[in-house]
Scaffold this motif. Structure first.
Motif, PDB file in Angstrom:
ATOM      1  N   ASN A 252       9.145 -48.483  11.716  1.00 37.58           N
ATOM      2  CA  ASN A 252       8.615 -49.824  11.930  1.00 37.58           C
ATOM      3  C   ASN A 252       9.270 -50.541  13.102  1.00 37.58           C
ATOM      4  OD1 ASN A 252       6.712 -49.649   9.935  1.00 37.58           O
ATOM      5  ND2 ASN A 252       7.805 -50.899   8.443  1.00 37.58           N
ATOM      6  N   SER A 253      10.479 -50.131  13.450  1.00 38.38           N
ATOM      7  CA  SER A 253      11.163 -50.745  14.597  1.00 38.38           C
ATOM      8  C   SER A 253      10.846 -50.028  15.907  1.00 38.38           C
ATOM      9  CB  SER A 253      12.676 -50.769  14.363  1.00 38.38           C
ATOM     10  OG  SER A 253      13.192 -49.447  14.264  1.00 38.38           O
ATOM     11  N   ALA A 266       1.887 -45.783   4.447  1.00 35.47           N
ATOM     12  CA  ALA A 266       0.858 -46.103   5.440  1.00 35.47           C
ATOM     13  C   ALA A 266       0.569 -47.598   5.517  1.00 35.47           C
ATOM     14  CB  ALA A 266      -0.416 -45.326   5.136  1.00 35.47           C
ATOM     15  N   SER A 267       0.535 -48.269   4.372  1.00 35.44           N
ATOM     16  CA  SER A 267       0.222 -49.698   4.405  1.00 35.44           C
ATOM     17  C   SER A 267       1.348 -50.501   5.038  1.00 35.44           C
ATOM     18  CB  SER A 267      -0.068 -50.224   2.992  1.00 35.44           C
ATOM     19  OG  SER A 267       1.090 -50.211   2.190  1.00 35.44           O
ATOM     20  N   LYS A 273       3.081 -57.727   9.694  1.00 32.06           N
ATOM     21  CA  LYS A 273       4.183 -58.544   9.174  1.00 32.06           C
ATOM     22  C   LYS A 273       5.467 -57.738   9.039  1.00 32.06           C
ATOM     23  CE  LYS A 273       1.258 -61.639   6.387  1.00 32.06           C
ATOM     24  NZ  LYS A 273       0.959 -62.077   4.992  1.00 32.06           N
ATOM     25  N   GLU A 274       5.333 -56.412   8.950  1.00 28.34           N
ATOM     26  CA  GLU A 274       6.495 -55.566   8.696  1.00 28.34           C
ATOM     27  C   GLU A 274       6.790 -54.567   9.802  1.00 28.34           C
ATOM     28  OE1 GLU A 274       6.863 -54.079   4.740  1.00 28.34           O
ATOM     29  OE2 GLU A 274       5.344 -55.425   3.958  1.00 28.34           O
ATOM     30  N   SER A 275       5.799 -54.265  10.629  1.00 25.76           N
ATOM     31  CA  SER A 275       5.945 -53.199  11.624  1.00 25.76           C
ATOM     32  C   SER A 275       5.675 -53.720  13.038  1.00 25.76           C
ATOM     33  CB  SER A 275       4.972 -52.063  11.308  1.00 25.76           C
ATOM     34  OG  SER A 275       4.967 -51.106  12.337  1.00 25.76           O
ATOM     35  N   LYS A 276       6.583 -53.397  13.939  1.00 30.36           N
ATOM     36  CA  LYS A 276       6.409 -53.768  15.346  1.00 30.36           C
ATOM     37  C   LYS A 276       5.338 -52.912  16.027  1.00 30.36           C
ATOM     38  CE  LYS A 276      11.172 -55.309  16.174  1.00 30.36           C
ATOM     39  NZ  LYS A 276      12.416 -55.051  16.935  1.00 30.36           N
ATOM     40  N   VAL A 277       4.996 -51.799  15.410  1.00 29.30           N
ATOM     41  CA  VAL A 277       4.042 -50.861  16.027  1.00 29.30           C
ATOM     42  C   VAL A 277       2.760 -50.741  15.195  1.00 29.30           C
ATOM     43  CG1 VAL A 277       5.853 -49.568  17.199  1.00 29.30           C
ATOM     44  CG2 VAL A 277       5.165 -48.880  14.898  1.00 29.30           C
ATOM     45  N   ALA A 278       2.463 -51.762  14.408  1.00 29.29           N
ATOM     46  CA  ALA A 278       1.358 -51.698  13.444  1.00 29.29           C
ATOM     47  C   ALA A 278       0.021 -51.341  14.082  1.00 29.29           C
ATOM     48  CB  ALA A 278       1.243 -53.024  12.699  1.00 29.29           C
TER      49      ALA A 278
END
Length: 437
Positions: A252-253, A266-267, A273-278
């Motif tokens: 996620n970073s 996966a979610s 809101k949680e992942s910089k690479v969403a």
């Protein structure tokens, strides 16, 4: 007027003297995974609907949870009213009469809606002994932007050779980006969940048909050799300490180009809101070696009631709430459909709102459906279970082996020495348990 005042005073006195509503406090042991943390945040919905019940949470890291819950139920300690346990424990503990059946959660619960693979895993003789909160297999998660930049295209069903080659090409240590992140933390449900599924795809197995351990075979040597080599070349530093949560944080970073792990992740990796690479995440099936088995497992975290519980009715109400269609709709209303607990109900995978919101949904279902606990390996085996062998002794054996393999990853021992030690310790335990003469 005075009579009315007197009546009011009398009524107030009666109310003051009346005993307060009896409260039942449920102590629930759970794992510190994202979906469970989210459930704790929604507990007020349950307590509002059940004003006589309070909830106390005991949230533990995965290995610690397993140890605490196993010790408590085996010794009849009674610390917990609701247990979070996996598909490994359910049939074993049910047969030992350590769990209460959950065949009466009410018509509205719709137990027939549970995915067949998951229902079978948490039932004995057709009776449900735990209710699945979320189900999972494993899958490939990868950075689409890094693949595009490198001129690579991820197949829907990649081979291990493709994955290893891509991991090397995508590694940029100067930028803090690593080609692949995989579990290394020791534990039968940590690194050994991943490595057993990987070994299945390589044609390896834990035991042959006569329960003889198989770590001295070419298939296990190839599995562990490739795993250690790619992690040293293309993995992040300190991999031998990384489990699910640590790798989730790394991905996620933006530090992982690829991550093979539970489909439930996966979610989280696709949630802005949680992942910089969403917005840069793609999904594929877990890799294979061309032998007919992908490296995908089958698992569910489930809620169960220990036998002898003094709070059975309240515990059943909580379990029915937490694993119901209504709970799924509650999460959807708060967090969006993409973030509901996956992998448990057929109806979820027929819900167009979910399918359109969750680009990983169809691959998750395909991965769950293709995992076969009754035929988990290329060669025949005497056990049931994809990333574990469903025998009581496996918990201890798997953790011992996991420690050896984690040591090989850290460089504290060699691949050959780790396999030799794994073979010796597993043979010893299987002989002690009476499987081997």
């Amino acid at each position: 007027m005075r009579k009315a005042i007197g009546a009011l005073v009398g009524a107030s006195a009666l109310l003051a003297a009346a005993p307060s509503l009896a409260q039942t406090t449920l102590t629930i042991a759970t794992v510190n995974n994202g979906d469970m943390i989210r459930m704790q945040g929604l507990t007020s919905d349950f307590t509002a609907k059940n004003p006589g019940i309070n909830v106390k949470w005991v949230t533990l890291e995965e290995n610690v949870l397993r140890q605490r819950v196993t010790t408590d139920i085996a010794t009849k300690g009674g610390q917990f009213d609701v247990l979070t346990i996996g598909t490994y424990e359910v049939p074993i503990w049910a047969k030992q009469k350590w769990l209460l059946p959950l065949d009466d959660l009410g018509a509205a619960y719709d137990a027939k809606d549970i995915l067949p693979k998951i229902a079978d895993a948490v039932s004995v003789g057709g009776t449900l002994y735990a209710a699945p909160f979320y189900g999972e297999s494993s899958m490939m998660m990868y950075r689409t932007d890094l693949f595009e930049k490198a001129g690579l295209k991820m197949p829907e069903s990649p081979s291990w050779d493709f994955v290893f080659d891509a991991a090397r090409k995508l590694t940029d240590k100067s930028a803090g980006v690593y080609g692949i992140c995989l579990r290394g933390k020791a534990g039968w449900g940590e690194n050994m969940a991943f490595l057993t599924a990987m070994a299945n795809s390589y044609g390896a197995r834990w035991f042959d048909e006569k329960w003889q351990p198989q770590f001295n075979t070419p298939e296990w040597k190839a599995t562990l050799t490739d795993y250690v080599a790619i992690m040293k070349e293309a993995g992040p530093p300190g991999s031998s300490s990384n489990g699910f949560n640590e790798n989730l944080a790394l991905f996620n970073s933006g530090k992982c180009a690829m991550w093979i792990d539970a489909t439930v992740a996966a979610s989280f990796v696709s949630n802005p809101k949680e992942s910089k690479v969403a917005d840069k995440v793609g999904f594929a099936l877990a890799p294979n070696k061309g032998l007919g088995k992908n490296a995908n497992w089958l698992w569910a975290w489930n809620l169960a009631i220990p036998a002898g519980s003094k709070k059975v009715d309240a515990a059943k109400k909580f379990i029915a709430w937490a694993t119901s269609k209504g709970y799924t709709e509650l999460v959807a209303s708060k967090e969006g459909w993409a973030n509901v607990p996956p992998g448990t109900r057929t109806s979820l995978y027929q819900n167009e709102a979910y399918l359109s919101a969750a680009p990983f949904a169809r691959l998750t279902l395909a991965s769950i459906d293709s995992a076969d606990p009754n035929h988990p390996t290329v060669k025949p085996v005497p056990y049931v279970g994809v990333q574990y062998a469903a025998i009581p002794e496996f918990q201890g054996i798997g953790t011992q082996v996991g420690q050896q393999f984690s040591a090989a990853l850290s460089g504290a021992t060699t691949v050959d020495a780790a396999l030799t030690a794994a073979q010796a310790s597993t043979e010893r335990e299987m002989r002690r348990a009476g499987y081997l003469k």
